[in-house]
Design a protein around this motif. Sequence first.
Motif, PDB file in Angstrom:
ATOM      1  N   GLU A   1       0.848  -1.492  -0.414  1.00 25.83           N
ATOM      2  CA  GLU A   1      -0.119   0.170   0.471  1.00 25.83           C
ATOM      3  C   GLU A   1       0.423   1.251   0.378  1.00 25.83           C
ATOM      4  OE1 GLU A   1      -2.829  -0.599   3.273  1.00 25.83           O
ATOM      5  OE2 GLU A   1      -3.956  -1.894   2.332  1.00 25.83           O
ATOM      6  N   GLU A   2       2.210   1.340   0.744  1.00 33.30           N
ATOM      7  CA  GLU A   2       2.635   2.667   0.900  1.00 33.30           C
ATOM      8  C   GLU A   2       3.761   2.662  -0.562  1.00 33.30           C
ATOM      9  OE1 GLU A   2       7.075   4.232   3.260  1.00 33.30           O
ATOM     10  OE2 GLU A   2       6.127   1.823   3.803  1.00 33.30           O
ATOM     11  N   GLN A   3       3.951   1.212  -1.465  1.00 40.33           N
ATOM     12  CA  GLN A   3       5.122   1.834  -2.295  1.00 40.33           C
ATOM     13  C   GLN A   3       4.123   1.743  -3.828  1.00 40.33           C
ATOM     14  OE1 GLN A   3       8.710  -0.843  -1.090  1.00 40.33           O
ATOM     15  NE2 GLN A   3       9.061   1.052  -2.116  1.00 40.33           N
ATOM     16  N   ILE A   4       2.867   1.001  -3.961  1.00 42.48           N
ATOM     17  CA  ILE A   4       2.500   1.069  -5.533  1.00 42.48           C
ATOM     18  C   ILE A   4       0.932   1.672  -4.526  1.00 42.48           C
ATOM     19  CG2 ILE A   4       0.689  -0.786  -6.631  1.00 42.48           C
ATOM     20  CD1 ILE A   4       3.252  -2.819  -5.720  1.00 42.48           C
ATOM     21  N   LEU A   5       0.525   2.600  -6.121  1.00 46.94           N
ATOM     22  CA  LEU A   5      -0.148   3.498  -5.836  1.00 46.94           C
ATOM     23  C   LEU A   5      -0.859   3.727  -7.125  1.00 46.94           C
ATOM     24  CD1 LEU A   5      -2.049   5.838  -4.811  1.00 46.94           C
ATOM     25  CD2 LEU A   5      -0.967   7.484  -5.952  1.00 46.94           C
ATOM     26  N   GLU A   6      -2.590   3.184  -6.765  1.00 41.69           N
ATOM     27  CA  GLU A   6      -3.510   2.890  -8.509  1.00 41.69           C
ATOM     28  C   GLU A   6      -4.337   3.977  -8.741  1.00 41.69           C
ATOM     29  OE1 GLU A   6      -4.161  -2.448  -7.807  1.00 41.69           O
ATOM     30  OE2 GLU A   6      -5.204  -0.958  -5.917  1.00 41.69           O
ATOM     31  N   LEU A   7      -3.766   4.476  -9.288  1.00 37.28           N
ATOM     32  CA  LEU A   7      -4.206   5.651  -9.930  1.00 37.28           C
ATOM     33  C   LEU A   7      -6.147   6.237  -9.501  1.00 37.28           C
ATOM     34  CD1 LEU A   7      -3.063   8.698  -9.818  1.00 37.28           C
ATOM     35  CD2 LEU A   7      -3.018   8.424 -12.278  1.00 37.28           C
ATOM     36  N   HIS A   8      -5.994   4.413 -10.325  1.00 36.32           N
ATOM     37  CA  HIS A   8      -7.821   4.688 -11.523  1.00 36.32           C
ATOM     38  C   HIS A   8      -8.651   4.179 -10.467  1.00 36.32           C
ATOM     39  CE1 HIS A   8      -5.996   6.239 -14.867  1.00 36.32           C
ATOM     40  NE2 HIS A   8      -5.906   7.781 -14.159  1.00 36.32           N
ATOM     41  N   GLY A   9      -7.540   3.382  -9.471  1.00 36.77           N
ATOM     42  CA  GLY A   9      -8.990   2.590  -8.044  1.00 36.77           C
ATOM     43  C   GLY A   9      -8.330   0.871  -8.795  1.00 36.77           C
ATOM     44  N   THR A  10      -9.591   0.415  -7.986  1.00 37.41           N
ATOM     45  CA  THR A  10      -9.289  -1.282  -8.660  1.00 37.41           C
ATOM     46  C   THR A  10     -10.812  -1.622  -9.000  1.00 37.41           C
ATOM     47  OG1 THR A  10      -8.878  -3.796  -7.095  1.00 37.41           O
ATOM     48  CG2 THR A  10      -9.586  -1.560  -6.010  1.00 37.41           C
ATOM     49  N   LEU A  11     -10.319  -2.925  -9.580  1.00 38.23           N
ATOM     50  CA  LEU A  11     -11.436  -3.723 -10.188  1.00 38.23           C
ATOM     51  C   LEU A  11     -11.594  -5.028  -8.299  1.00 38.23           C
ATOM     52  CD1 LEU A  11     -11.329  -5.010 -13.936  1.00 38.23           C
ATOM     53  CD2 LEU A  11     -13.505  -3.684 -12.392  1.00 38.23           C
ATOM     54  N   HIS A  12     -11.017  -5.266  -7.974  1.00 41.92           N
ATOM     55  CA  HIS A  12     -10.846  -5.359  -7.140  1.00 41.92           C
ATOM     56  C   HIS A  12     -11.534  -5.495  -6.219  1.00 41.92           C
ATOM     57  CE1 HIS A  12      -8.844  -8.116  -9.140  1.00 41.92           C
ATOM     58  NE2 HIS A  12      -7.676  -7.911  -9.109  1.00 41.92           N
ATOM     59  N   SER A  13     -12.976  -4.627  -5.420  1.00 45.28           N
ATOM     60  CA  SER A  13     -13.252  -3.743  -4.546  1.00 45.28           C
ATOM     61  C   SER A  13     -14.547  -3.206  -5.143  1.00 45.28           C
ATOM     62  CB  SER A  13     -12.723  -3.511  -3.513  1.00 45.28           C
ATOM     63  OG  SER A  13     -12.321  -2.067  -4.020  1.00 45.28           O
ATOM     64  N   VAL A  14     -15.571  -3.213  -4.064  1.00 44.58           N
ATOM     65  CA  VAL A  14     -17.203  -2.442  -4.710  1.00 44.58           C
ATOM     66  C   VAL A  14     -16.921  -1.374  -3.664  1.00 44.58           C
ATOM     67  CG1 VAL A  14     -18.982  -2.840  -5.307  1.00 44.58           C
ATOM     68  CG2 VAL A  14     -18.107  -4.780  -5.735  1.00 44.58           C
ATOM     69  N   ARG A  15     -17.563  -0.123  -4.553  1.00 43.54           N
ATOM     70  CA  ARG A  15     -17.862   0.962  -2.717  1.00 43.54           C
ATOM     71  C   ARG A  15     -19.648   1.420  -3.332  1.00 43.54           C
ATOM     72  NH1 ARG A  15     -15.505   4.797   0.169  1.00 43.54           N
ATOM     73  NH2 ARG A  15     -12.996   4.012  -0.571  1.00 43.54           N
ATOM     74  N   CYS A  16     -20.249   1.609  -2.531  1.00 44.06           N
ATOM     75  CA  CYS A  16     -21.395   2.118  -2.545  1.00 44.06           C
ATOM     76  C   CYS A  16     -21.675   3.499  -2.350  1.00 44.06           C
ATOM     77  CB  CYS A  16     -22.523   1.546  -1.698  1.00 44.06           C
ATOM     78  SG  CYS A  16     -22.540   1.999   0.380  1.00 44.06           S
ATOM     79  N   SER A  17     -22.560   4.102  -2.312  1.00 43.19           N
ATOM     80  CA  SER A  17     -22.568   5.350  -2.961  1.00 43.19           C
ATOM     81  C   SER A  17     -23.297   5.605  -1.205  1.00 43.19           C
ATOM     82  CB  SER A  17     -24.525   6.126  -3.715  1.00 43.19           C
ATOM     83  OG  SER A  17     -24.950   5.233  -2.733  1.00 43.19           O
ATOM     84  N   HIS A  18     -22.647   5.296  -0.201  1.00 45.34           N
ATOM     85  CA  HIS A  18     -22.681   5.529   1.061  1.00 45.34           C
ATOM     86  C   HIS A  18     -21.208   5.150   1.586  1.00 45.34           C
ATOM     87  CE1 HIS A  18     -27.642   5.223   2.190  1.00 45.34           C
ATOM     88  NE2 HIS A  18     -26.706   6.649   1.110  1.00 45.34           N
ATOM     89  N   GLY A  19     -20.088   5.278   0.329  1.00 48.37           N
ATOM     90  CA  GLY A  19     -18.666   4.659   1.047  1.00 48.37           C
ATOM     91  C   GLY A  19     -18.222   3.404   1.773  1.00 48.37           C
ATOM     92  N   HIS A  20     -19.420   3.265   1.626  1.00 47.08           N
ATOM     93  CA  HIS A  20     -19.212   1.558   2.170  1.00 47.08           C
ATOM     94  C   HIS A  20     -18.491   0.441   0.713  1.00 47.08           C
ATOM     95  CE1 HIS A  20     -23.429   1.706   4.307  1.00 47.08           C
ATOM     96  NE2 HIS A  20     -21.839   2.360   5.745  1.00 47.08           N
ATOM     97  N   VAL A  21     -17.186   0.301   1.155  1.00 46.32           N
ATOM     98  CA  VAL A  21     -16.280  -1.131   0.577  1.00 46.32           C
ATOM     99  C   VAL A  21     -16.701  -2.351   0.784  1.00 46.32           C
ATOM    100  CG1 VAL A  21     -14.395  -1.617  -0.598  1.00 46.32           C
ATOM    101  CG2 VAL A  21     -14.863   1.317   0.627  1.00 46.32           C
ATOM    102  N   ILE A  22     -17.179  -3.499  -0.336  1.00 46.84           N
ATOM    103  CA  ILE A  22     -17.605  -4.240  -0.295  1.00 46.84           C
ATOM    104  C   ILE A  22     -16.035  -4.871  -1.400  1.00 46.84           C
ATOM    105  CG2 ILE A  22     -19.278  -6.604  -0.673  1.00 46.84           C
ATOM    106  CD1 ILE A  22     -20.557  -3.641  -0.761  1.00 46.84           C
TER     107      ILE A  22
END
Length: 367
Positions: free
Chosen positions: A154-175
């Motif tokens: 997490e410290e050395q690899i920055l995913e600029l456009h996010g990741t397909l490996h998680s889902v986020r709802c409109s209230h901010g919950h990550v699944i």
Amino acid sequence: MRVSVPSLPDALLRPAADAVANTSITAAEATTRIADFLTRGKGSTAVITGAGVSVDSGIRAYRGKGGRYLNPNYKCVAIYHELMEDTARGVAFRCAWLRSFLGYPPVRDAQPNPTHYALAALQHGHVTSDLITQNVDGLHAKAVERFWPKSRIEEQILELHGTLHSVRCSHGHVISREAFQEKLGMANPGWKEYLKNLEQTGDQPRTNPDGDVVLPEGTRYDEFVVPECPKCLRDKQHNTMLKPEVVFFGESISQGVKERSFEVISDSKQLLVVGTTLATFSAFRLVKQAVEQRKPVLLLNEGASRADNLLGIEHVRILTSAVMRDVVRKVLGVTAESDIFPELLNSGIVKLPPEDPDDGLPTPPRL
């Protein structure tokens, strides 16, 4: 609202193609130039990567050979305001999720290729510092997950456009994407069976870097069911507005990620850019930042890029897979024979995407 898909204009592609045709470089010459560049960086070279790095893992680049964004008739899976508006345009929302439901497994199952492992070796050996990737496939992290703790990744690899490996709802919950993928299948048994048949027969859909696939004309999206966010349900709220945790067209990169990307460039002495056309401004502006700060920049990309007209950039036009392992060995010297380096430099699959440009898939189910 109109959102254009970032691409490269013909005015740039033609001169760049001529330059490639008129300038040849051997793998040995390229290896020496890149290794010399990294050696001059003295352990403080930031890296930016793009979709070209993942092509050898079987994931097509958007703008490379046969790239989807070089087709003027291509329509991307969705743009952010269409995806997250709770309006009658929900068909676009369901279209996005159905295409992602079918396109996620090939990305999930993709494995790092030799370039991912070579870049990991450079980081592990402190030749390069932080790595910023435009890719959402998680393959850079997968290349080091057996060797590095999660905190270092997490410290050395920055995913600029996010990741397909998680889902986020409109209230901010990550699944977890894996858990949500299962919920999508349970809510859409006909499509789950269709996907199972695809996997059994090996009829892998043409998958783009964001997990999007193209389905045949006439595909019915209106009855595809998107499950509710399980964390919202626990709070007695009903919410089906979820999206893969990637930055869609028309959506802004979070302020925290933006600031961190600027800091990575500012804190480095020089910049290595690998496998990208830099068509998206989020990455191009980082290269511009390095140039404006008078830092050396080397661009390793076989084809044209948005930065081709910027002064002060060294270009090496060759496939990354042709040189990166040898670059690591040349820079590390005898160190390449110790620690985890032999394993890194002998790891990686090469599974090129099919040459067939057709998006043909078996006929979708009639539900």
